[in-house]
Design a protein around this motif. Structure first.
Motif, mmCIF file in Angstrom:
data_model
loop_
_atom_site.group_PDB
_atom_site.id
_atom_site.type_symbol
_atom_site.label_atom_id
_atom_site.label_comp_id
_atom_site.label_asym_id
_atom_site.label_seq_id
_atom_site.Cartn_x
_atom_site.Cartn_y
_atom_site.Cartn_z
ATOM 1 N N ALA A 47 -4.996 -11.616 -5.080
ATOM 2 C CA ALA A 47 -5.432 -10.224 -5.077
ATOM 3 C C ALA A 47 -5.488 -9.723 -3.639
ATOM 4 N N VAL A 48 -5.087 -8.461 -3.448
ATOM 5 C CA VAL A 48 -5.158 -7.785 -2.158
ATOM 6 C C VAL A 48 -5.904 -6.473 -2.346
ATOM 7 N N GLU A 49 -6.275 -5.834 -1.230
ATOM 8 C CA GLU A 49 -6.957 -4.548 -1.306
ATOM 9 C C GLU A 49 -5.972 -3.490 -1.790
ATOM 10 N N ALA A 50 -6.322 -2.772 -2.831
ATOM 11 C CA ALA A 50 -5.418 -1.799 -3.436
ATOM 12 C C ALA A 50 -5.224 -0.561 -2.568
ATOM 13 N N GLU A 51 -6.252 -0.165 -1.848
ATOM 14 C CA GLU A 51 -6.197 1.083 -1.090
ATOM 15 C C GLU A 51 -5.275 1.001 0.126
ATOM 16 N N THR A 52 -5.265 -0.120 0.828
ATOM 17 C CA THR A 52 -4.505 -0.227 2.074
ATOM 18 C C THR A 52 -3.174 -0.962 1.932
ATOM 19 N N THR A 53 -2.938 -1.582 0.797
ATOM 20 C CA THR A 53 -1.718 -2.355 0.595
ATOM 21 C C THR A 53 -0.787 -1.624 -0.366
ATOM 22 N N PRO A 54 0.473 -1.408 0.033
ATOM 23 C CA PRO A 54 1.418 -0.795 -0.907
ATOM 24 C C PRO A 54 1.755 -1.769 -2.036
ATOM 25 N N ARG A 55 2.371 -1.267 -3.066
ATOM 26 C CA ARG A 55 2.752 -2.124 -4.195
ATOM 27 C C ARG A 55 3.774 -3.148 -3.723
#
Length: 117
Positions: A47-55
């Motif tokens: 899992a990565v941060e959704a807000e700062t990481t693009p798909r």
């Protein structure tokens, strides 16, 4: 007693949880020249941060500090609590040397020394 939590408080709790995970994690995922911090890693994904990481999609490399751990083929799974989850389609452990295509005996010599004339 009510268990209802407002959207603002829920968002603040998610942000605090993500900030805590970012501080404690040394893991990162690289896709091309871009690097993103991994919040959680498990056997079948991360899992990565959704807000700062693009798909992310396709072939990525996973590192722990400077150590290359895995080369993975990934697909997006779901977004949950400010985290974007990805699943591994394929995960290969990274090696620091090329695999041998023959059996090497454990007591085999490392090198051959020439004769001094």
């Amino acid at each position: 007693m009510s268990t209802y939590v407002s959207k603002e408080i829920s968002a603040e709790l998610d942000a605090a949880r993500i900030a805590s995970l970012k501080k404690s994690s040394r893991l990162r995922v690289e896709m091309g020249d871009n690097t993103y911090r991994i919040l959680k890693l498990w056997k079948d994904g991360f899992a990565v941060e959704a807000e700062t990481t693009p798909r992310l999609r396709g072939l990525v490399d996973i590192f722990d500090g400077a150590n290359h751990l895995y080369q993975c083929l990934i697909v997006a799974d779901e977004e949950d609590g400010g985290q974007m989850r990805y699943e591994f389609k394929r995960s290969t452990v990274a090696a620091d040397k090329a695999p041998l295509d023959f059996y090497r005996a454990p007591d085999a010599p490392i090198a051959l020394l020439g004769k001094d004339d």
